[in-house]
Design a protein around this motif. Structure first.
Motif, PDB file in Angstrom:
ATOM      1  N   ASN A   4       0.827  -1.206   0.000  1.00  0.00           N
ATOM      2  CA  ASN A   4       0.000   0.000   0.000  1.00  0.00           C
ATOM      3  C   ASN A   4       0.861   1.255   0.000  1.00  0.00           C
ATOM      4  O   ASN A   4       0.544   2.236  -0.675  1.00  0.00           O
ATOM      5  CB  ASN A   4      -0.946   0.022   1.203  1.00  0.00           C
ATOM      6  CG  ASN A   4      -2.129  -0.896   1.017  1.00  0.00           C
ATOM      7  OD1 ASN A   4      -2.422  -1.326  -0.093  1.00  0.00           O
ATOM      8  ND2 ASN A   4      -2.804  -1.206   2.098  1.00  0.00           N
ATOM      9  N   ARG A   8       0.567   3.825  -3.049  1.00  0.00           N
ATOM     10  CA  ARG A   8       0.115   5.200  -2.814  1.00  0.00           C
ATOM     11  C   ARG A   8       1.215   6.198  -3.179  1.00  0.00           C
ATOM     12  O   ARG A   8       0.959   7.212  -3.825  1.00  0.00           O
ATOM     13  CB  ARG A   8      -0.306   5.409  -1.365  1.00  0.00           C
ATOM     14  CG  ARG A   8      -0.824   6.828  -1.154  1.00  0.00           C
ATOM     15  CD  ARG A   8      -1.582   7.021   0.107  1.00  0.00           C
ATOM     16  NE  ARG A   8      -2.720   6.167   0.293  1.00  0.00           N
ATOM     17  CZ  ARG A   8      -3.933   6.367  -0.241  1.00  0.00           C
ATOM     18  NH1 ARG A   8      -4.127   7.371  -1.043  1.00  0.00           N
ATOM     19  NH2 ARG A   8      -4.918   5.556   0.019  1.00  0.00           N
ATOM     20  N   LEU A  11       1.357   6.379  -6.952  1.00  0.00           N
ATOM     21  CA  LEU A  11       0.254   7.178  -7.498  1.00  0.00           C
ATOM     22  C   LEU A  11       0.498   8.676  -7.328  1.00  0.00           C
ATOM     23  O   LEU A  11       0.306   9.455  -8.259  1.00  0.00           O
ATOM     24  CB  LEU A  11      -1.064   6.804  -6.819  1.00  0.00           C
ATOM     25  CG  LEU A  11      -1.704   5.490  -7.204  1.00  0.00           C
ATOM     26  CD1 LEU A  11      -2.936   5.233  -6.345  1.00  0.00           C
ATOM     27  CD2 LEU A  11      -2.079   5.484  -8.678  1.00  0.00           C
ATOM     28  N   VAL A  79      -7.578   8.122  -8.710  1.00  0.00           N
ATOM     29  CA  VAL A  79      -7.361   6.790  -8.130  1.00  0.00           C
ATOM     30  C   VAL A  79      -6.747   6.935  -6.743  1.00  0.00           C
ATOM     31  O   VAL A  79      -7.164   6.258  -5.795  1.00  0.00           O
ATOM     32  CB  VAL A  79      -6.462   5.930  -9.043  1.00  0.00           C
ATOM     33  CG1 VAL A  79      -6.015   4.657  -8.335  1.00  0.00           C
ATOM     34  CG2 VAL A  79      -7.193   5.583 -10.334  1.00  0.00           C
ATOM     35  N   ASN A  80      -5.800   7.832  -6.592  1.00  0.00           N
ATOM     36  CA  ASN A  80      -5.179   8.072  -5.283  1.00  0.00           C
ATOM     37  C   ASN A  80      -6.212   8.573  -4.281  1.00  0.00           C
ATOM     38  O   ASN A  80      -6.234   8.146  -3.123  1.00  0.00           O
ATOM     39  CB  ASN A  80      -4.030   9.067  -5.412  1.00  0.00           C
ATOM     40  CG  ASN A  80      -3.348   9.317  -4.090  1.00  0.00           C
ATOM     41  OD1 ASN A  80      -2.981   8.388  -3.386  1.00  0.00           O
ATOM     42  ND2 ASN A  80      -3.185  10.579  -3.750  1.00  0.00           N
ATOM     43  N   TRP A  83      -8.611   5.675  -3.399  1.00  0.00           N
ATOM     44  CA  TRP A  83      -7.992   4.513  -2.763  1.00  0.00           C
ATOM     45  C   TRP A  83      -8.233   4.590  -1.260  1.00  0.00           C
ATOM     46  O   TRP A  83      -8.021   5.643  -0.653  1.00  0.00           O
ATOM     47  CB  TRP A  83      -6.493   4.522  -3.062  1.00  0.00           C
ATOM     48  CG  TRP A  83      -5.784   3.279  -2.647  1.00  0.00           C
ATOM     49  CD1 TRP A  83      -5.134   3.069  -1.469  1.00  0.00           C
ATOM     50  CD2 TRP A  83      -5.671   2.080  -3.393  1.00  0.00           C
ATOM     51  NE1 TRP A  83      -4.605   1.809  -1.434  1.00  0.00           N
ATOM     52  CE2 TRP A  83      -4.928   1.170  -2.621  1.00  0.00           C
ATOM     53  CE3 TRP A  83      -6.124   1.677  -4.643  1.00  0.00           C
ATOM     54  CZ2 TRP A  83      -4.624  -0.113  -3.044  1.00  0.00           C
ATOM     55  CZ3 TRP A  83      -5.820   0.403  -5.066  1.00  0.00           C
ATOM     56  CH2 TRP A  83      -5.083  -0.472  -4.268  1.00  0.00           C
ATOM     57  N   ASN A  85      -7.852   4.982   2.408  1.00  0.00           N
ATOM     58  CA  ASN A  85      -6.734   5.579   3.120  1.00  0.00           C
ATOM     59  C   ASN A  85      -6.748   5.145   4.583  1.00  0.00           C
ATOM     60  O   ASN A  85      -7.763   5.261   5.252  1.00  0.00           O
ATOM     61  CB  ASN A  85      -6.836   7.105   3.021  1.00  0.00           C
ATOM     62  CG  ASN A  85      -5.552   7.795   3.352  1.00  0.00           C
ATOM     63  OD1 ASN A  85      -4.534   7.159   3.554  1.00  0.00           O
ATOM     64  ND2 ASN A  85      -5.594   9.106   3.397  1.00  0.00           N
ATOM     65  N   ASP A  89      -0.984   5.270   6.492  1.00  0.00           N
ATOM     66  CA  ASP A  89      -0.673   5.190   5.064  1.00  0.00           C
ATOM     67  C   ASP A  89      -0.078   6.491   4.522  1.00  0.00           C
ATOM     68  O   ASP A  89      -0.252   6.820   3.360  1.00  0.00           O
ATOM     69  CB  ASP A  89      -1.948   4.829   4.297  1.00  0.00           C
ATOM     70  CG  ASP A  89      -1.658   4.251   2.934  1.00  0.00           C
ATOM     71  OD1 ASP A  89      -0.506   3.889   2.674  1.00  0.00           O
ATOM     72  OD2 ASP A  89      -2.592   4.181   2.125  1.00  0.00           O
TER      73      ASP A  89
END
Length: 129
Positions: A4, A8, A11, A79-80, A83, A85, A89
């Motif tokens: 992840n 992330r 991205l 997308v980020n 996603w 969270n 993260d």
């Protein structure tokens, strides 16, 4: 969990670098016309000027590539954003950064090649008119 962090970071950096790449192409397209070409465009013509046609073809190609890169960057940002969270993260992963930089450089090079192909195709079409 580490995947992840990589994803992330990838991205976020990819979106940033694609936005920068699109800005380069859009600026290059905007600066393609020289002052002389602008003056030539404002004068009445009976035939086309090959230099002006070449510059306009370059402008068109760079703008097309720049807009495509900008749309791709927005998709990466979306997308980020979408996603899931987690609180933990927010770390930056060096592998994700390196991967994004390498892929962004490849995309930039591909953009340059595609822009040149579009420019040549447009100029060829202009000459045929």
């Amino acid at each position: 969990m580490i995947q992840n962090f990589i994803f992330r970071t990838f991205l976020q950096v990819m979106a940033l670098l694609l936005t920068l790449s699109s800005a380069i192409f859009l600026a290059k397209g905007a600066m393609a016309l020289s002052v002389n070409d602008i003056a030539k465009l404002s004068q009445p013509k009976f035939d086309y000027n090959l230099d002006v046609a070449s510059n306009l073809s370059s402008n068109r190609a760079d703008t097309i590539v720049g807009v495509c890169l900008l749309i791709t960057a927005v998709l990466f940002q979306m997308v980020n954003l979408l996603w899931p969270n987690e609180y933990a993260d927010f770390k930056i992963n060096i592998i994700g950064v390196i991967l994004a930089v390498v892929i962004s450089l490849i995309v930039l090079k591909i953009g340059w090649v595609v822009s040149a192909k579009i420019q040549h195709k447009t100029l060829k079409e202009v000459k045929e008119i």
